[in-house]
Design an enzyme around this catalytic site. Structure first.
Site, PDB file in Angstrom:
ATOM      1  N   SER A   1       0.845  -1.190   0.000  1.00 53.11           N
ATOM      2  CA  SER A   1       0.000   0.000   0.000  1.00 53.11           C
ATOM      3  C   SER A   1       0.882   1.243   0.000  1.00 53.11           C
ATOM      4  O   SER A   1       2.103   1.149   0.053  1.00 53.11           O
ATOM      5  CB  SER A   1      -0.921   0.007   1.220  1.00 53.11           C
ATOM      6  N   LYS A   2       0.229   2.386  -0.054  1.00 44.58           N
ATOM      7  CA  LYS A   2       0.932   3.674  -0.102  1.00 44.58           C
ATOM      8  C   LYS A   2       1.940   3.843   1.031  1.00 44.58           C
ATOM      9  O   LYS A   2       2.941   4.529   0.874  1.00 44.58           O
ATOM     10  CB  LYS A   2      -0.081   4.818  -0.008  1.00 44.58           C
ATOM     11  N   ARG A   3       1.647   3.234   2.185  1.00 49.36           N
ATOM     12  CA  ARG A   3       2.548   3.340   3.334  1.00 49.36           C
ATOM     13  C   ARG A   3       3.958   2.879   2.987  1.00 49.36           C
ATOM     14  O   ARG A   3       4.931   3.281   3.612  1.00 49.36           O
ATOM     15  CB  ARG A   3       2.052   2.449   4.489  1.00 49.36           C
ATOM     16  N   HIS A   4       4.056   1.960   2.000  1.00 48.33           N
ATOM     17  CA  HIS A   4       5.360   1.384   1.685  1.00 48.33           C
ATOM     18  C   HIS A   4       6.137   2.187   0.648  1.00 48.33           C
ATOM     19  O   HIS A   4       7.172   1.758   0.188  1.00 48.33           O
ATOM     20  CB  HIS A   4       5.179  -0.057   1.212  1.00 48.33           C
ATOM     21  N   GLY A   5       5.628   3.355   0.280  1.00 45.50           N
ATOM     22  CA  GLY A   5       6.335   4.191  -0.691  1.00 45.50           C
ATOM     23  C   GLY A   5       5.566   4.303  -1.994  1.00 45.50           C
ATOM     24  O   GLY A   5       4.345   4.229  -2.007  1.00 45.50           O
TER      25      GLY A   5
END
Ligand code: GLU
Ligand code: ZN
Length: 342
Positions: free
Chosen positions: A256-260
């Protein structure tokens, strides 16, 4: 239209910029088309007006071109099976939805959003599975006339058989069976006259002569609905291939976006070469017969086969992508490198 050869479509919803998951789907679509001498079709699924992002279509097109994935039919390319924007095909979906109603395979539902919300709450409180309670399934002709005369808004729902099962097929996973009891009477046409994804996708895949549907694994739960629609419309379903989900680099959950970065445009802006991203995505869900790791697009076309697509989740490793990027950057001539930097 030649309906005999391989025809694959990439069917993004313009609800955001092109995601790398979508980019992988498009890559595999493109590879299958190029491998078989078939056609690669770009279809824009813009039926969700609330989530529409105006410049998403431009982003999708330019990202695909940047990766080298050119389409044979679709926006800018034209083609005999168009239009290729679903918002320009509303009359086609409405016609098929009405035909299903006439055939007793779908029905008008006049339930208000308030009523639907109330049953959802009730089901939740009673710990029952959520879903439409089929309130309007047996309305009489007179009752329907009354609702219509009163100017009430309605949706069209598909009549899922109350008992029995539907058998579906995925080319990699084989046959799967779904109990009708687990499905509710899903909406096929919304009250604003727009189709839902299920109806639009089935109607277009059929009318556009699609032979293979390649898409993410998250769509497997939609397969029984799609097979029911194909059967009700008297059509043969295409072959379905569902691609494995991306896990985060630590392997602990979905990417997800959290991972970059998750959008093609972000990778491009960060300085990744399209050759590197394509090579990386190629091996993120597919493996060659040999231990070859470096592939140009031409080599990938040569080596690609649907049978070697994997069904288990794949870890999205940025280290691996960096490694590819290093290799492709070092392969560039000084002139070319200077040119790309500019
Ligand atoms: N519009 C759908 C999506 O974006 C397409 C799914 C499919 O390929 O059937 O993901
Ligand atoms: Zn209803």
């Amino acid at each position: 239209m030649d309906k005999n050869g391989v025809r694959v479509r990439f069917a993004p919803s313009p609800t955001g910029y092109l995601h790398i998951g979508g980019a992988r789907t498009a890559l595999y679509d493109w590879l299958l088309a190029r491998k078989t001498g078939g056609r690669f079709i770009l279809r824009i699924e813009d039926t969700d007006r609330n989530r529409f992002v105006p410049d998403a279509v431009e982003d999708i097109k330019s990202s695909l071109r940047w990766m080298g994935l050119t389409w044979d039919e679709g926006p800018d390319a034209g083609g005999a099976a168009g239009p290729y924007f679903q918002s320009e095909r509303l009359a086609i979906y409405q016609k098929h939805a009405e035909e299903l109603v006439q055939a007793g395979k779908a029905y008008y539902c006049f339930c208000t959003p308030e009523r639907l919300e109330a049953i959802r709450k009730k089901q939740e409180a009673a710990n029952q599975p959520s879903g439409y309670d089929r309130h309007c399934r047996e309305l009489t002709v007179e009752e329907i006339e009354q609702h219509l005369a009163a100017g009430e808004r309605y949706v069209i729902r598909f009549k899922v058989p109350l008992t029995g099962k539907t058998q579906v097929r995925d080319e990699l996973r084989g046959e799967m069976v779904f109990d009708h009891e687990t499905l509710d009477d899903f909406v096929i046409l919304k009250s604003d006259g727009f189709p839902t994804y299920h109806l639009a996708s089935v109607v277009d895949d059929h009318l556009m002569g699609i032979s293979h549907v390649i898409r993410g694994e998250e769509w497997i739960i939609s397969l029984p609905r799609h097979f029911l629609l194909y059967a009700a419309l008297g059509w043969e379903p295409p072959a379905f291939v569902h691609l494995p989900i991306f896990l985060s680099p630590d392997g602990k959950g979905k990417l997800s976006k959290r991972h970059g970065a998750t959008r093609v445009r972000e990778f491009r802006e960060k300085g990744y070469l399209p050759e590197a991203l394509v090579n990386f995505l190629l091996l993120l869900g597919w493996h060659p017969a040999s231990d070859q790791e470096l592939f140009t697009l031409d080599e990938a076309v040569e080596a690609f086969s649907v049978e070697r697509i994997s069904t288990s989740p794949v870890s999205f490793s940025l280290d691996k992508l960096d490694w590819y990027n290093g290799i492709y950057i070092r392969r560039l001539s000084h002139e070319e490198l200077a040119h790309r930097c500019l």
